[in-house]
Design an enzyme around this catalytic site. Structure first.
Site, PDB file in Angstrom:
ATOM      1  CG  ASN A 127     -11.078 -29.611   4.702  1.00  0.00           C
ATOM      2  OD1 ASN A 127      -9.849 -29.654   4.679  1.00  0.00           O
ATOM      3  ND2 ASN A 127     -11.742 -28.712   5.407  1.00  0.00           N
ATOM      4  CD  GLU A 186     -10.971 -26.226  -1.022  1.00  0.00           C
ATOM      5  OE1 GLU A 186     -10.733 -27.303  -1.569  1.00  0.00           O
ATOM      6  OE2 GLU A 186     -11.661 -26.140   0.011  1.00  0.00           O
ATOM      7  CB  SER A 215     -14.119 -26.393   6.793  1.00  0.00           C
ATOM      8  OG  SER A 215     -13.572 -25.416   7.591  1.00  0.00           O
ATOM      9  CG  HIS A 255     -12.247 -23.579   2.911  1.00  0.00           C
ATOM     10  ND1 HIS A 255     -11.897 -24.849   2.561  1.00  0.00           N
ATOM     11  CD2 HIS A 255     -12.079 -23.494   4.263  1.00  0.00           C
ATOM     12  CE1 HIS A 255     -11.540 -25.507   3.647  1.00  0.00           C
ATOM     13  NE2 HIS A 255     -11.638 -24.707   4.683  1.00  0.00           N
TER      14      HIS A 255
END
Ligand code: 3HC
Length: 694
Positions: free
Chosen positions: A491, A453, A420, A441
């Site tokens: 994120n 992702e 992440s 991801h």
């Protein structure tokens, strides 16, 4: 004969067969509407035609209105005109259905006198997903076929249903005995169902018939509580008005004559179509598709059939299920035989539950289970095509895994990491094949959440990117390609959003106030509830592994204090909230701990309005998104919006953070961000240079 660019008519004995071909999904563009209308009029004017069939070429019957036309001035004939001609045709009309029969396509089918469906055909009125309601009779006709309760459920959810389970809707179902075959081996459905519909029409041509709206009794208002539906939808689809208008239109079916009610439905449809909510949701539909469309089909991806998932934790299990669901062979890998067996047991339990709930057949369950295996011996992974690593989030662990894999896997194996936050360039350096190392991801639960992702590192080859984007498409995900940087795109932006939620806590807002303000704005869940669910310690550890560039003593201090007091979230029974028997409760201890920290930092408590909370959190997102575009970590605004819509519960009716900023006006956005920059004096509030380019 050709009726328009996309519609032809052939006469087969006494049947007029109208065939639509408007690739890829036979959407009801102007030429399709005009062609069908011309066909109905022609057939009605001919003494040698007794019945009409409407069918399609290609992979599906009509999948709806042409969404691209909605933003443009309407060109006649309108869909209601075409469907009225079908309903009032003096010769019975049969629809030959296959594939996904959606929106206006389903309304057309409901307007026909008969429907023949290929087994496995799906039907639906997905208009609410575009901020619309059915605009050509769907809310009036569907309740007449399947009852009010079922119609309310289908129309307000926008979900599809299989015609296999709808005997009241379909006059004849066609099964050519192809159900055991794999998709690639099945014959084309269109010619089979079209042929069947023509012989069905010939058989019923001389039967007496009524227009579809009169064939069935209008549903009675006593059958259902519309007010219950209204309050249910006010919660479930909060902030959206299309589902409420859909309920009003369905209610009208019980209160008014058909001709009057269908006009009311159209009025509601047009009001929805011209709304900002619908514009945002239509934008979202295309934004999600453009991300993947930019990546070419790859020869590598078509050769990928075996997958290995490293790590049998929650994430690894979810990823394994996502691949199994798409028909890939998956080898689950963990450190011991016991861990591996535990992982396989969880996967088996998942499919058993799916079967118990009736979501999959016994054959589908067995097929899924036959695709899974496990090993703790890397030596067995030599021939794997794609490895997806979902192990512990620590650089040293990842490097050790990838260098070991590098030694045993064939040279063409692609290595994907589900990290992440960690630097994939650094991870790639532990292998001799950095061009085949990439990020994949997933978001938890990985078998359900749509977003992936796909992270292109410095050395990742275009071929590897194309392959992984295409594999993610095969998983029916929304893949978005992003660059390397702390937290990639999603994120990283979430960190900016969470940072402001933390600042607001230190300034005196409560977790409940912040969460309810954001939920009222449309977010699926408030940031502190999300943080408690995912575990406050995860980002805490990531901040230590990957120190932030900002040196601000207040940076995430509210969250840090929670972790320092053992309050890691739901899993420890307390985080920003307290949990009793799974129930979330406000916790005064949080306020005491955070207030003490604020005092240490010299931050004074103040009154904060819900509007301030919403503005500050959303602007933080927008500014960080613009920074990522400036740095080239995100490719375009649509990619960012697709990420936030599919990974973070951003309200679809607002289009995505960047679309929202554009719709408010970037001048106003820059003024507001500049205000925060001046008043807060924090470096991250400096307006991004990219905002002027949006
Ligand atoms: N109008 C215009 N283009 C459409 C379209 C539509 N209704 N539906 C799909 N497309 C386009 C997509 O943009 C995509 O284009 P691209 O290749 O250039 O990217 C292409 O068709 C293929 O679509 P998908 O990649 O989504 O293909 P899938 O096979 O995965 O899915 C589908 C097919 C299930 C039909 C899916 O595309 C879908 O759900 N489409 C939307 C259907 C819909 O919402 N219909 C209702 C429209 S509103 C309406 O009918 C109003 C009426 O009540 C008056």
């Amino acid at each position: 004969m050709s009726l328009s660019n996309t519609v032809t008519l052939t006469q087969q004995d006494n049947i007029g067969f109208i065939e639509v071909y408007n690739a890829p999904v036979n959407a009801l563009s102007q030429s399709v509407r005009a062609g069908i209308l011309a066909g109905i009029e022609w057939a009605n004017s001919r003494a040698d035609i007794d019945a009409i069939v409407i069918g399609c070429k290609g992979s599906t019957f009509i999948a709806g209105a042409d969404i691209k036309e909605f933003g443009q001035p309407p060109i006649a004939p309108s869909l209601p005109t075409v469907l009225s001609a079908i309903r009032n045709s003096k010769k019975p009309v049969t629809a030959a259905l296959h594939g996904t029969v959606l929106g206006g396509g389903f309304e057309l089918a409901l307007s026909c006198h008969y429907r023949i469906a290929m087994i496995g055909t799906n039907v639906g009125l997905p208009e609410v997903k575009l901020g619309l309601i059915p605009g050509a009779g769907g809310t009036q006709l569907l309740p007449r076929y399947i009852g009010l309760e079922n119609a309310l459920s289908m129309i307000t959810s926008g979900n599809m249903a299989s015609t296999d389970t709808m005997p009241d809707l379909v006059d004849m179902q066609i099964d050519e005995g192809t159900s055991g075959l794999k998709n690639a081996e099945k014959p084309e459905h269109a010619p089979i169902v079209n042929r069947a519909a023509i012989s069905f029409a010939a058989g019923t041509a001389s039967d007496p018939f009524l227009p579809p709206q009169h064939r069935r009794v209008p549903p009675s208002i006593k059958d259902v509580s519309f007010d219950e539906w209204r309050s249910k939808l006010a919660k479930k689809a909060k902030g959206q008005f299309a589902p409420q208008r859909a309920i009003d239109a369905i209610e009208a079916a019980t209160l008014r004559p058909f001709d009057e009610a269908i006009k009311l439905e159209r009025r509601f449809f047009l009001a929805c179509r011209d709304s900002e909510q619908s514009a945002s949701m239509r934008y979202a539909f295309f934004a999600e598709k453009q991300s993947a469309a930019a990546y070419k089909p790859s020869t590598i991806s078509s050769n990928i059939s075996s997958i290995s998932v490293i790590g049998a934790g929650t994430m690894g299990i979810g990823i394994a299920i996502a691949f199994i669901d798409a028909g890939f062979n998956v080898t689950l890998v963990d450190t011991t035989e016991e861990q591996c067996s535990l992982g396989l047991k969880k996967i088996r339990e998942h499919y058993e539950k799916m079967h118990e709930k009736g979501r999959i057949s016994i054959a589908e369950k067995q097929q899924a289970l036959s695709l899974m295996s496990s090993t703790y011996d890397y030596g067995k992974l030599a021939d794997i095509d794609l490895v997806v690593e979902a192990a512990f989030e620590k650089m040293s662990v990842k490097k050790m895994i990838f260098s070991s894999l590098d030694a045993v896997c064939k040279p063409s194996t692609i290595f994907a990491t589900n990290t992440s936050y960690l630097d994939i360039n650094d991870i790639a350096s532990s292998t001799t094949r950095p061009e085949l190392v990439i990020g994949m991801h997933f978001f938890s639960p990985a078998n359900i959440m749509k977003l992936v992702e796909v992270v292109k590192a410095k050395s990742t080859s275009e071929d590897a990117v194309n392959a992984v984007m295409n594999i993610a498409k095969q998983l029916r995900k929304v893949p978005v390609c992003v660059g390397v940087g702390f937290g990639f795109v999603g994120n990283r932006m979430y960190a900016a959003y969470g940072r402001e939620a933390n600042m607001l806590l230190l300034e005196g807002a409560s977790p409940e106030q912040i969460d309810s303000a954001m939920e009222a704005w449309g977010m699926a869940m408030g940031p502190l509830t999300v943080n408690d669910m995912s575990g406050i310690d995860i980002a805490y550890k990531a901040r230590r592994e990957y120190p932030p560039i900002y040196n601000d003593p207040a940076y995430f201090r509210a969250a840090d204090v929670m972790v320092e007091h053992g309050r890691l979230g739901r899993k420890t029974g307390a985080g920003f909230y307290r949990y009793e028997n799974g129930k979330r409760l406000a916790d005064p201890t949080t306020l005491t701990l955070v207030a003490a920290e604020a005092q240490k930092l010299g931050i004074e408590a103040r009154q904060i309005s819900d509007e301030d909370i919403q503005k500050r959190l959303v602007l933080a997102l927008v500014n960080e998104g613009a920074n990522l575009l400036e740095k080239g970590i995100a490719r375009n605004v649509e990619d960012i919006d697709a990420i936030w819509l599919n990974g973070y519960g951003f309200p679809r009716f607002r289009g995505g953070p960047m679309y929202y900023a554009k719709s408010v006006g970037t001048k106003l956005i820059i003024e507001n961000i500049s205000y925060f920059h001046l008043s807060e004096n924090k470096p991250w509030w400096e307006p991004s240079a990219y905002l002027n380019k949006m």
